[in-house]
Motif scaffolding. Structure first.
Motif, PDB file in Angstrom:
ATOM      1  N   GLU A  83       0.853  -1.194   0.000  1.00 49.60           N
ATOM      2  CA  GLU A  83       0.000   0.000   0.000  1.00 49.60           C
ATOM      3  C   GLU A  83       0.886   1.240   0.000  1.00 49.60           C
ATOM      4  O   GLU A  83       1.631   1.465   0.951  1.00 49.60           O
ATOM      5  CB  GLU A  83      -0.922  -0.001   1.226  1.00 49.60           C
ATOM      6  CG  GLU A  83      -1.720   1.279   1.437  1.00 49.60           C
ATOM      7  CD  GLU A  83      -2.513   1.720   0.202  1.00 49.60           C
ATOM      8  OE1 GLU A  83      -2.330   2.876  -0.230  1.00 49.60           O
ATOM      9  OE2 GLU A  83      -3.303   0.919  -0.322  1.00 49.60           O
ATOM     10  N   PRO A  84       0.830   2.054  -1.070  1.00 52.17           N
ATOM     11  CA  PRO A  84       1.745   3.204  -1.150  1.00 52.17           C
ATOM     12  C   PRO A  84       1.347   4.418  -0.308  1.00 52.17           C
ATOM     13  O   PRO A  84       2.204   5.231   0.037  1.00 52.17           O
ATOM     14  CB  PRO A  84       1.711   3.567  -2.639  1.00 52.17           C
ATOM     15  CG  PRO A  84       0.387   3.066  -3.130  1.00 52.17           C
ATOM     16  CD  PRO A  84       0.051   1.861  -2.305  1.00 52.17           C
ATOM     17  N   ASN A  85       0.066   4.535   0.053  1.00 52.37           N
ATOM     18  CA  ASN A  85      -0.398   5.755   0.735  1.00 52.37           C
ATOM     19  C   ASN A  85      -0.092   5.675   2.243  1.00 52.37           C
ATOM     20  O   ASN A  85      -0.636   4.825   2.940  1.00 52.37           O
ATOM     21  CB  ASN A  85      -1.910   5.921   0.500  1.00 52.37           C
ATOM     22  CG  ASN A  85      -2.416   7.265   0.994  1.00 52.37           C
ATOM     23  OD1 ASN A  85      -2.148   7.660   2.115  1.00 52.37           O
ATOM     24  ND2 ASN A  85      -3.157   7.971   0.153  1.00 52.37           N
ATOM     25  N   HIS A 110       4.379  -3.209   3.205  1.00 55.83           N
ATOM     26  CA  HIS A 110       5.335  -2.665   2.242  1.00 55.83           C
ATOM     27  C   HIS A 110       4.733  -1.362   1.733  1.00 55.83           C
ATOM     28  O   HIS A 110       3.746  -1.400   0.996  1.00 55.83           O
ATOM     29  CB  HIS A 110       5.535  -3.621   1.060  1.00 55.83           C
ATOM     30  CG  HIS A 110       5.907  -5.021   1.456  1.00 55.83           C
ATOM     31  ND1 HIS A 110       7.195  -5.401   1.739  1.00 55.83           N
ATOM     32  CD2 HIS A 110       5.138  -6.130   1.622  1.00 55.83           C
ATOM     33  CE1 HIS A 110       7.218  -6.687   2.059  1.00 55.83           C
ATOM     34  NE2 HIS A 110       5.985  -7.155   2.001  1.00 55.83           N
ATOM     35  N   GLN A 111       5.283  -0.226   2.164  1.00 57.67           N
ATOM     36  CA  GLN A 111       4.743   1.059   1.692  1.00 57.67           C
ATOM     37  C   GLN A 111       5.306   1.359   0.307  1.00 57.67           C
ATOM     38  O   GLN A 111       6.222   2.150   0.125  1.00 57.67           O
ATOM     39  CB  GLN A 111       5.061   2.177   2.677  1.00 57.67           C
ATOM     40  CG  GLN A 111       4.151   3.390   2.464  1.00 57.67           C
ATOM     41  CD  GLN A 111       4.514   4.535   3.371  1.00 57.67           C
ATOM     42  OE1 GLN A 111       4.512   4.391   4.579  1.00 57.67           O
ATOM     43  NE2 GLN A 111       4.812   5.678   2.785  1.00 57.67           N
ATOM     44  N   LEU A 112       4.740   0.654  -0.673  1.00 52.82           N
ATOM     45  CA  LEU A 112       5.214   0.700  -2.054  1.00 52.82           C
ATOM     46  C   LEU A 112       4.022   0.637  -3.001  1.00 52.82           C
ATOM     47  O   LEU A 112       2.946   0.188  -2.612  1.00 52.82           O
ATOM     48  CB  LEU A 112       6.094  -0.540  -2.346  1.00 52.82           C
ATOM     49  CG  LEU A 112       7.345  -0.797  -1.506  1.00 52.82           C
ATOM     50  CD1 LEU A 112       7.826  -2.224  -1.725  1.00 52.82           C
ATOM     51  CD2 LEU A 112       8.441   0.205  -1.861  1.00 52.82           C
ATOM     52  N   THR A 113       4.240   1.031  -4.249  1.00 51.06           N
ATOM     53  CA  THR A 113       3.242   0.751  -5.286  1.00 51.06           C
ATOM     54  C   THR A 113       3.433  -0.706  -5.709  1.00 51.06           C
ATOM     55  O   THR A 113       4.476  -1.312  -5.413  1.00 51.06           O
ATOM     56  CB  THR A 113       3.434   1.656  -6.520  1.00 51.06           C
ATOM     57  OG1 THR A 113       4.692   1.338  -7.117  1.00 51.06           O
ATOM     58  CG2 THR A 113       3.391   3.141  -6.154  1.00 51.06           C
ATOM     59  N   SER A 114       2.467  -1.253  -6.417  1.00 50.00           N
ATOM     60  CA  SER A 114       2.573  -2.649  -6.846  1.00 50.00           C
ATOM     61  C   SER A 114       3.772  -2.829  -7.786  1.00 50.00           C
ATOM     62  O   SER A 114       4.463  -3.849  -7.737  1.00 50.00           O
ATOM     63  CB  SER A 114       1.279  -3.111  -7.518  1.00 50.00           C
ATOM     64  OG  SER A 114       0.985  -2.317  -8.639  1.00 50.00           O
ATOM     65  N   GLU A 116       6.585  -1.038  -7.767  1.00 50.59           N
ATOM     66  CA  GLU A 116       7.812  -0.963  -6.949  1.00 50.59           C
ATOM     67  C   GLU A 116       8.063  -2.301  -6.242  1.00 50.59           C
ATOM     68  O   GLU A 116       9.202  -2.777  -6.163  1.00 50.59           O
ATOM     69  CB  GLU A 116       7.702   0.163  -5.912  1.00 50.59           C
ATOM     70  CG  GLU A 116       7.834   1.555  -6.500  1.00 50.59           C
ATOM     71  CD  GLU A 116       7.378   2.669  -5.563  1.00 50.59           C
ATOM     72  OE1 GLU A 116       7.645   3.837  -5.876  1.00 50.59           O
ATOM     73  OE2 GLU A 116       6.736   2.369  -4.517  1.00 50.59           O
ATOM     74  N   TYR A 117       6.988  -2.907  -5.735  1.00 50.58           N
ATOM     75  CA  TYR A 117       7.109  -4.216  -5.075  1.00 50.58           C
ATOM     76  C   TYR A 117       7.604  -5.260  -6.075  1.00 50.58           C
ATOM     77  O   TYR A 117       8.508  -6.042  -5.785  1.00 50.58           O
ATOM     78  CB  TYR A 117       5.754  -4.634  -4.497  1.00 50.58           C
ATOM     79  CG  TYR A 117       5.743  -6.034  -3.906  1.00 50.58           C
ATOM     80  CD1 TYR A 117       6.156  -6.265  -2.595  1.00 50.58           C
ATOM     81  CD2 TYR A 117       5.313  -7.136  -4.659  1.00 50.58           C
ATOM     82  CE1 TYR A 117       6.155  -7.548  -2.054  1.00 50.58           C
ATOM     83  CE2 TYR A 117       5.309  -8.418  -4.131  1.00 50.58           C
ATOM     84  CZ  TYR A 117       5.730  -8.612  -2.819  1.00 50.58           C
ATOM     85  OH  TYR A 117       5.720  -9.879  -2.295  1.00 50.58           O
TER      86      TYR A 117
END
Length: 286
Positions: A83-85, A110-114, A116-117
């Motif tokens: 989840e990036p937000n 994981h504070q990332l976009t899909s 980025e992951y």
């Protein structure tokens, strides 16, 4: 006119949830179909691995985790979240802290976009496999939908399942995006994707899937009341634009409001304007 910031999106999205049956619709699916889907997961393993992609504030995740717990009592659940937000991540963590019934569940955020992951996983070269992966109402924000689905499908355990929840082609959104796209501002940054677009990808990937359709509505009556703050926030969500009603050219605003009233977009119930928000739940086999 400008696009919504992450914080403004959170606020606009909340006004949408408060006036729609989006979560009630998902609850229906959870009640009617999820217990059977969950029962088939894990293949007798002592730990079930779950991955939420774009999980937001976690309400839906935890509902599904509880169904999984009921289907597999005593089994450990390893739950990872992409989840990036940052606001959403913080709200999700708070929800977990307040829950007394998640003792056998571990959480990794994981504070990332899909994407980025995906990049991170590919760089590491280690590919963790999951028994259940869900992508709820998030593919609108993804650049490469085909490859995103392909990647996460490749993260499934041999007996795993991937759940994609997306707007149905019977929804008002589908009509708005296909027929009245010229009524939407260029500041709307999402992709206009509905269920048929996803099943086309799944067919090209040659995977087995099943589609469940569930009705949902969004009361947009306030969007037509001049100066109404709730209507303003809902229009911001619908258009992905900050203060759309205040900043859009009057002609564009009028055309969009007219489009929203079309019978293939909305119905009139007891004097309220209900926009069709029907959802497709797509369960993909590994």
């Amino acid at each position: 006119m400008r696009s919504l910031t992450a914080e403004e999106y959170v606020e606009a999205f909340k006004s949408f949830l408060d006036h729609s049956t989006e979560h009630q619709c998902m609850d229906e699916f959870n009640k009617e179909e999820m217990p059977n889907i969950m029962a088939g997961l894990g293949n007798g393993k002592s730990t079930i691995n779950v991955l939420g992609v774009g999980s937001g504030t976690g309400e839906q995740d935890l509902k599904m985790i509880r169904i999984l717990q009921a289907a597999h009592p005593g089994v450990l659940i390893d739950n990872e979240i992409i989840e990036p937000n940052p606001q959403h991540v913080a709200a999700y963590k708070e929800l977990v802290n307040q829950a007394p019934d998640l003792q056998n569940v571990s959480f990794i955020w994981h504070q990332l976009t899909s994407s980025e992951y995906e990049q991170q996983v590919k760089e590491k070269g280690a590919h963790k496999k999951f028994d259940f992966i869900h992508m709820i109402q998030m593919l609108y924000r993804v650049e490469d939908i085909h490859n995103t689905i392909k990647f996460f499908h490749s993260c499934l355990d041999p007996h795993g399942k991937l759940l994609i929840i997306i707007l149905s082609d019977s929804s008002g959104w589908a009509t708005l995006w296909k027929k009245y796209r010229d009524c939407l501002p260029s500041t709307d940054s999402g992709h206009y994707i509905t269920s048929n677009g996803i099943t086309d990808v799944l067919k090209r990937l040659g995977v087995e899937y099943h589609v469940y359709e569930f009705p949902s509505g969004w009361d947009i009556t306030e969007c037509f009341i001049e100066g109404d703050p709730v209507g303003g926030r809902m229009m911001d969500f619908l258009t992905g634009t900050k203060n759309f009603l205040g900043t859009a050219p009057p002609g564009l605003r009028r055309r969009l409001q007219e489009a929203l009233c079309q019978p293939e977009c909305s119905s009139n119930k007891d004097g309220r304007i209900i926009f069709s928000n029907n959802l497709s739940m797509i369960v993909v086999e590994s």
